[in-house]
Design a protein around this motif. Structure first.
Motif, PDB file in Angstrom:
ATOM      1  N   PHE A 161      25.218  34.702  32.241  1.00 28.04           N
ATOM      2  CA  PHE A 161      26.279  35.370  31.496  1.00 28.04           C
ATOM      3  C   PHE A 161      27.649  34.911  32.005  1.00 28.04           C
ATOM      4  CE2 PHE A 161      29.417  38.825  31.781  1.00 28.04           C
ATOM      5  CZ  PHE A 161      29.698  39.004  30.435  1.00 28.04           C
ATOM      6  N   GLN A 162      27.782  34.880  33.325  1.00 30.41           N
ATOM      7  CA  GLN A 162      29.065  34.492  33.908  1.00 30.41           C
ATOM      8  C   GLN A 162      29.444  33.067  33.490  1.00 30.41           C
ATOM      9  OE1 GLN A 162      30.999  36.806  35.977  1.00 30.41           O
ATOM     10  NE2 GLN A 162      32.324  35.321  34.971  1.00 30.41           N
ATOM     11  N   VAL A 196      30.472  33.087  29.901  1.00 30.56           N
ATOM     12  CA  VAL A 196      31.825  33.635  29.749  1.00 30.56           C
ATOM     13  C   VAL A 196      32.860  32.536  29.971  1.00 30.56           C
ATOM     14  CG1 VAL A 196      33.531  35.084  30.925  1.00 30.56           C
ATOM     15  CG2 VAL A 196      31.345  36.055  30.241  1.00 30.56           C
ATOM     16  N   VAL A 197      32.642  31.739  31.016  1.00 25.77           N
ATOM     17  CA  VAL A 197      33.586  30.660  31.317  1.00 25.77           C
ATOM     18  C   VAL A 197      33.711  29.735  30.102  1.00 25.77           C
ATOM     19  CG1 VAL A 197      34.057  28.651  32.760  1.00 25.77           C
ATOM     20  CG2 VAL A 197      33.110  30.724  33.787  1.00 25.77           C
ATOM     21  N   VAL A 210      32.572  30.118  26.829  1.00 17.91           N
ATOM     22  CA  VAL A 210      32.912  30.680  25.516  1.00 17.91           C
ATOM     23  C   VAL A 210      34.384  31.081  25.457  1.00 17.91           C
ATOM     24  CG1 VAL A 210      32.487  32.576  23.920  1.00 17.91           C
ATOM     25  CG2 VAL A 210      30.569  31.376  24.995  1.00 17.91           C
ATOM     26  N   PHE A 211      34.884  31.705  26.528  1.00 15.15           N
ATOM     27  CA  PHE A 211      36.298  32.082  26.486  1.00 15.15           C
ATOM     28  C   PHE A 211      37.202  30.853  26.575  1.00 15.15           C
ATOM     29  CE2 PHE A 211      34.720  36.372  27.261  1.00 15.15           C
ATOM     30  CZ  PHE A 211      35.458  37.059  26.313  1.00 15.15           C
ATOM     31  N   ILE A 220      30.032  43.617  32.403  1.00 18.09           N
ATOM     32  CA  ILE A 220      30.111  42.802  31.188  1.00 18.09           C
ATOM     33  C   ILE A 220      31.347  43.169  30.368  1.00 18.09           C
ATOM     34  CG2 ILE A 220      28.976  42.378  28.960  1.00 18.09           C
ATOM     35  CD1 ILE A 220      26.309  42.446  30.486  1.00 18.09           C
ATOM     36  N   GLN A 279      34.467  41.821  31.964  1.00 23.92           N
ATOM     37  CA  GLN A 279      34.553  40.368  31.775  1.00 23.92           C
ATOM     38  C   GLN A 279      34.960  39.988  30.349  1.00 23.92           C
ATOM     39  OE1 GLN A 279      34.406  37.718  33.902  1.00 23.92           O
ATOM     40  NE2 GLN A 279      34.572  39.364  35.393  1.00 23.92           N
ATOM     41  N   MET A 280      34.604  40.838  29.400  1.00 24.71           N
ATOM     42  CA  MET A 280      34.992  40.553  28.011  1.00 24.71           C
ATOM     43  C   MET A 280      36.438  40.974  27.754  1.00 24.71           C
ATOM     44  SD  MET A 280      32.076  39.480  26.826  1.00 24.71           S
ATOM     45  CE  MET A 280      31.425  39.792  25.205  1.00 24.71           C
ATOM     46  N   PRO A 312      39.868  38.513  29.574  1.00 26.52           N
ATOM     47  CA  PRO A 312      40.438  37.328  28.901  1.00 26.52           C
ATOM     48  C   PRO A 312      41.143  37.648  27.584  1.00 26.52           C
ATOM     49  CG  PRO A 312      38.142  36.970  29.505  1.00 26.52           C
ATOM     50  CD  PRO A 312      38.409  38.422  29.685  1.00 26.52           C
ATOM     51  N   SER A 314      41.503  34.106  32.611  1.00 18.93           N
ATOM     52  CA  SER A 314      41.057  34.099  31.216  1.00 18.93           C
ATOM     53  C   SER A 314      40.421  32.779  30.813  1.00 18.93           C
ATOM     54  CB  SER A 314      42.243  34.390  30.297  1.00 18.93           C
ATOM     55  OG  SER A 314      42.894  35.562  30.690  1.00 18.93           O
ATOM     56  N   TRP A 315      40.087  31.944  31.790  1.00 20.04           N
ATOM     57  CA  TRP A 315      39.377  30.691  31.512  1.00 20.04           C
ATOM     58  C   TRP A 315      40.163  29.774  30.595  1.00 20.04           C
ATOM     59  CZ3 TRP A 315      36.537  31.521  35.324  1.00 20.04           C
ATOM     60  CH2 TRP A 315      36.005  32.787  35.565  1.00 20.04           C
TER      61      TRP A 315
END
Lengths: 462, 395
Positions: free
Chosen positions: A162-163, A166-167, A169-170, A315, A318-319, A322, A342-343
């Motif tokens: 997931f982490q 996140v990197v 997808v964001f 989760i 983390q959403m 960003p 926010s990657w």
């Protein structure tokens, strides 16, 4: 409804082989050790933590201060030891806590040094504390500090996936903006300096290449976690990972980030792959896999509920983080309100130039500040484009000049009680011309730090 | 997101309107840059943002600036210093009025030649700390006089940097309180002073020789063949960093800002004794030479002839850097011209002008200041000179 619930429970608590987690632990430890050694060998400990006289702390973390030379090297030594211990699975719980604290502390000293992949490493360090990655192929099990397990709850693997997702997808979502997609900015400029690359160099002169890289990069970021999750596309997906990060490593000075991602994404491979790695490592180190104790599934429903809620909370955070920039008005790339954590990687080309003035309010005489008296070149460069750091530096000047008596060259004495601080800052975004960045008349010494809107930033009218 | 979509449509409408508007206007706008692919021979109004460029030949640009500006400029610098030392030698054997005049005029020529290379503050110049050794001011007149009266000194010591170079010569050749005849007598009666004069010119000659040799024998080939992308350590990054920091500190600040008092703490009182060539009483020709040299260098103009080939300006055009409605290279050239105009409007001695005609000097300083962000922000950004001291993820 029941089906979704069942799917979620399965995703969280079904039993999975521990092998991927163990391989991740070993590789992560080695990678962090090497990257810390690289950091030290480049002399950055002195350059970033000893030489500066002022540090741009994070809001709420002003208490984080660097130690002296000796202290910093001890801190880095402890960090390296913790990496080795994590890799060996030795005193794992303590080592992960120590790693997380040391690494995060170092990163919190000065936001000048913020990099997205440091943030990623801090997050993974935090997650590792709670993961049973030492329950197999570790010194902890060898010395019987902990029981052996062949299976772990699925969430322990999935949270890392997931982490990573996140990197990507964001980072992908961040690319869905006008500049990236329709102007191919900033790549259109950056690539034109790369015409000397071997093989692909000649392609870099075409604007088409920049568009291809922009759209390709966005598509890659948005889809790669899903390709890696799918058994049919995993191998081509991973080849893409290697290609993409390999290319960025060659083209841009982005340090170890590409390698961290290439190694970390191995976790998406199936259990059998990781079991094979462990078997080869066992042969290499001539250790035997003694009898495995199968895990006792967690029975207490209450404990499961707490676990599930904490995972859900992580989760959600983390959403949210960003996307928090949506709470601010104005052009994100210009104001950078809600930009960090926010990657957003390789998204903007921004350069600035800042001159600060300390005013004596009684006479309105003003002194032009030489930034280099207080800041290192790297700090000055980062500060000049980021409003929160401009404000911090202004406050530092305010505190430096508050209640001081200045003796001028001509012997005149100037007594300053409450200095006024202004700044003339020019910033260029995407090579569209430098322009005034903040209100040059605003008294920065009176502006409070905080998450509220910085209305003293001028509009970007390019 | 929504805002951006609307922005996109507005932009298209604006472009369409602009096209419609210009197709009806009678004077033809178009690309007038001769280096562009689509140079429009019929264009009457320069709209160089419409220019498009082919592949940029970076090695060719590096060769051009190296072979046609840097090497001849350093050669001239070296020759002028050799000439200066020769004049000083013949003056020292038989101090005369004519000899003094000859030394002075070769001193002016040598200092002008220094201005043309001063901003090449990287590589050999950096290695030999050239700028600290040849033209530091204000000079320390006490050290100079002590050195002369004791007769023993080591000019290679950094502690003597403000007792040597062109500005120490300025002091010696225009000794306050003496006229030309007195000065010739002074050198006639003071062999220590004469040998100090000779040691100064010899020191300059050796330094210029070292730097020139280093460029010819070693550095030039590295400079031309080092084809790194433009991050730290590449020739372009060295050139740009040296140029920006030299301009900011030694031209804008040193030649104008400091004597004007801009950097003089809170009172900002004028410090006229800080001008270049304070004793000579002429500062402006040297400032102008430095700006003109920078302009030629940025534009890829040959040192000896007005021939204009590939330079940093063409590189900026190639990457499409703009400033307002102009290309960045046009904006920078316009600003350089404005600076020259403002300097031309001033009168020497600058130390006097600062006191009697301060607004005009402030005017000139304002224009000099405006160039700083053009160079430090726009040019570095356009040329991809990521001034990276650490890893970077582009944010």
């Amino acid at each position: 409804m029941m089906a979704i619930r069942k799917w979620l429970v399965n995703l969280t608590f079904s039993e999975k082989s521990i092998a991927p987690l163990v391989v991740f632990r070993v590789l992560f430890g080695i990678m962090m050790m090497l990257s810390t050694l690289r950091f030290i060998s480049k002399g950055w400990v002195e350059e970033l933590y000893i030489q500066p006289t002022y540090f741009f702390t994070y809001l709420g973390f002003d208490w984080v201060k660097p130690f002296d030379v000796m202290g910093m090297y001890i801190l880095f030594s402890v960090l390296i030891a913790s990496c080795v211990f994590i890799s060996l699975g030795f005193l794992y719980r303590i080592s992960t806590v120590v790693f997380f604290i040391c690494f995060t502390y170092i990163e919190l000293i000065d936001k000048t040094n913020y990099l997205n992949h440091y943030y990623f490493i801090s997050l993974v360090g935090f997650l590792l504390i709670f993961l049973p990655a030492n329950k197999s192929f570790s010194l902890d099990t060898y010395f019987k500090f902990t029981s052996k397990k062949k299976y772990v709850p699925a969430w322990t693997l999935h949270i890392i996936m997931f982490q990573l997702a996140v990197v990507y997808v964001f980072a992908g979502i961040a690319k869905l903006n006008y500049h990236w997609l329709f102007e191919a900015q900033p790549l259109i400029n950056w690539l034109k300096h790369q015409t000397d690359l071997p093989v692909i160099g000649p392609l870099m002169k075409f604007e088409f290449t920049a568009y291809l890289f922009s759209w390709g990069g966005a598509l890659f970021d948005l889809t790669i976690p899903f390709l890696l999750l799918n058994s049919r596309f995993r191998i081509p997906g991973y080849l893409l990972v290697v290609l993409f990060h390999g290319l960025t490593a060659v083209m841009f000075p982005i340090g170890v980030f590409p390698y961290v991602m290439i190694i970390s994404t191995l976790i998406f491979f199936p259990e059998s792959f990781h079991e094979k790695i462990i078997r080869s490592l066992r042969i290499l180190f001539k250790t035997k896999n003694k009898k495995e104790v199968s895990s006792t599934p967690i029975k207490e429903g209450n404990k499961k509920n707490i676990q599930a809620s904490l995972i859900a909370l992580y989760i959600v955070v983390q959403m949210f983080v960003p996307m928090r920039y949506l709470l601010y008005d104005g052009d994100l790339f210009w104001t950078e309100q809600g930009y960090r954590f926010s990657w957003r990687v390789m998204l903007i080309e921004k350069v600035g130039y800042a001159q600060f003035f300390v005013h004596d309010p009684t006479t309105d005489n003003k002194k032009l500040i030489n930034n280099r008296t207080y800041l290192t070149p790297q700090q000055e460069k980062m500060m000049a484009t980021q409003p929160d750091m401009i404000l911090q530096f202004a406050h530092h000047l305010r505190d430096t000049f508050k209640d001081t008596i200045i003796i001028e060259n001509n012997g005149q004495k100037i007594k300053i009680s409450e200095p006024k601080i202004t700044a003339e800052v020019y910033v260029s975004l995407f090579n569209k011309g430098s322009r005034l960045f903040i209100d040059s008349d605003v008294n920065l010494s009176k502006i409070h730090r905080g998450f509220h809107d910085k209305d003293w930033i001028l509009k970007n009218e390019n | 997101m929504r805002e951006k979509v609307i922005g996109f449509q507005l932009k298209q409408i604006a472009v369409l309107t602009a096209i419609l508007f210009f197709s009806f206007s009678c004077r033809k706008r178009g690309c007038m840059d001769p280096n562009a692919l689509n140079t429009d021979p019929n264009a009457e109004i320069a709209d160089n943002s419409s220019c498009s460029y082919g592949e940029f030949d970076k090695p060719e640009m590096l060769s051009n600036v190296c072979d046609n500006y840097i090497l001849p400029a350093y050669q001239e610098f070296n020759n002028k210093n050799i000439a200066l030392h020769q004049e000083a030698l013949s003056f020292s054997t038989n101090p005369s009025l004519e000899g003094l005049t000859a030394v002075k005029s070769s001193w002016v020529a040598a200092l002008i030649s220094w201005q043309k290379v001063s901003f090449l503050d990287f590589g050999p110049a950096d290695y030999y700390t050239l700028k600290n050794q040849v033209n530091i001011y204000p000079i320390d007149t006490n050290t100079i006089q002590n050195n002369i009266s004791f007769g023993t000194y080591d000019l290679n010591l950094a502690s003597n940097n403000d007792a040597k170079g062109y500005q120490a010569l300025d002091f010696l050749l225009h000794l306050p309180g003496t006229n030309e005849e007195n000065l010739v007598d002074y050198f006639n009666n003071n062999t220590n002073a004469t040998s100090y004069l000779l040691d100064l010119t010899e020191n300059l000659m050796l330094l210029s020789q070292n730097v020139y040799d280093e460029w010819v024998n070693v550095y030039c080939s590295n400079f031309k063949s080092n084809n790194n992308s433009n991050a730290q350590g590449s020739p372009i990054s060295n050139v740009v960093n040296g140029l920006c920091s030299y301009y900011e500190t030694y031209i804008r600040k040193g030649k104008f800002g400091l004597p004007l008092g801009v950097f003089n703490s809170f009172t900002q009182e004028e410090m006229p004794h800080l001008v270049e060539c304070y004793y000579y009483g002429q500062s402006l020709p040297f400032a102008k030479a430095a700006i003109e040299g920078m302009s030629d260098f940025i534009n890829g103009v040959h040192f000896d002839t007005p021939e204009n080939r590939l330079g940093l300006d063409d590189y900026m055009d190639f990457v499409g850097a703009t400033h307002g409605s102009n290309t960045l290279s046009t904006a920078i050239n316009n600003q350089l011209e404005t600076i020259i105009t403002k300097i031309d409007a001033l009168n020497d001695p600058l130390s006097n002008e600062i006191l009697t005609n301060k607004p005009s000097v402030e005017d000139a300083y304002t224009e000099l200041q405006k160039l700083v962000p053009y160079l430090k922000v726009d040019m570095t950004s356009a040329l991809g000179v990521l001034i990276t001291y650490q890893d970077n993820d582009g944010d």
